[in-house]
Design a protein around this motif. Sequence first.
Motif, PDB file in Angstrom:
ATOM      1  N   LYS A   1       3.869  -0.694   0.480  1.00  0.00           N
ATOM      2  CA  LYS A   1       3.172  -1.515   1.466  1.00  0.00           C
ATOM      3  C   LYS A   1       4.106  -1.895   2.615  1.00  0.00           C
ATOM      4  O   LYS A   1       3.726  -1.828   3.793  1.00  0.00           O
TER       5      LYS A   1
ATOM      6  N   ARG B   1       4.625   0.933   5.088  1.00  0.00           N
ATOM      7  CA  ARG B   1       3.501   1.059   6.019  1.00  0.00           C
ATOM      8  C   ARG B   1       3.559  -0.022   7.087  1.00  0.00           C
ATOM      9  O   ARG B   1       3.184   0.206   8.239  1.00  0.00           O
ATOM     10  N   GLU B   2       4.023  -1.198   6.700  1.00  0.00           N
ATOM     11  CA  GLU B   2       4.062  -2.332   7.622  1.00  0.00           C
ATOM     12  C   GLU B   2       5.365  -2.417   8.410  1.00  0.00           C
ATOM     13  O   GLU B   2       5.592  -3.378   9.138  1.00  0.00           O
TER      14      GLU B   2
END
Length: 211
Positions: free
Chosen positions: A118, A121-122
Motif C-alpha cells: 500500500k 502505491r502511495e
Amino acid sequence: MRAIVVSGGYKPSKELLFSYLKEEDIIIGVDKGCNCLYDYGIKPDIILGDFDSAKKEVIESFKIGGSKVLTFNPEKDYTDTDLGYEKAKEEGADEILLFGATGSRVDHMLGNVGILLKALREKIKVEIIDDCNRIFLIDKETSIKGSYGDTISFHALSDTVKNVNIRDAKYKLTNYDITLLEPRAICNEFLNSDIKISFDSGIIMVIFPLD
C-alpha cells in the motif's frame, strides 16, 4: 518527516531501536508495542490500538505523560499496525519505519507486507526492520548500498517481474523473468560497489538478512 511505529510482534532490541531513533522522529506505539517503548524509557508522541495486549499501567503512564491516546474497538476492519501506518501518514510522514512488525503470527506479518504494498502505491517510503532483517519494496530501477560481503535477497511480489537484471553483485542476473516468490535471486552478496537492479515491470521485495 519520519515516523517510527513500534508494534506488538517480536520486540526489537534496545540497541537496534536506539540506533534508528532521531530527535525529530514522531514515535507511535501500537498496542503491545507500547510495552517495548515503556521498557526502553521512550516516550511516544501517540499510542493507539484496541489495547487488548498492552499493559494497563503502561497506557496510563503514557497518558499521564502527555502522549496522545487513540483507542479503537477490537472488532474493526484494520489491524493495529495498519492504523499506526495510517496515523503516521496523517501526521505528515513520508518515511515510516515499522518495528515489531514480524513475529510468530504469520497472518499479521503478511498483513504488514501488505502495508508495504500500500505504501509503495502511495509513494511513501516504508521499511520493516527487526534484529534479523530489513525489508522494503521497489517497483523501478534501483541502486542499493551495502558493505562488502553483506547478504541481500530479492523476491518477486508480482506474478512475474519482467526482464530482471542484477549488476555489480557477486551473482549476476541478466534478462530473467522472476515469478512470484521464486527463490532464484536470494542470498546474493555485495562486492565493492552498490548493487544495481533493473526490471521492466512488477514489484520486488528486497531483504537484507542480518543473521
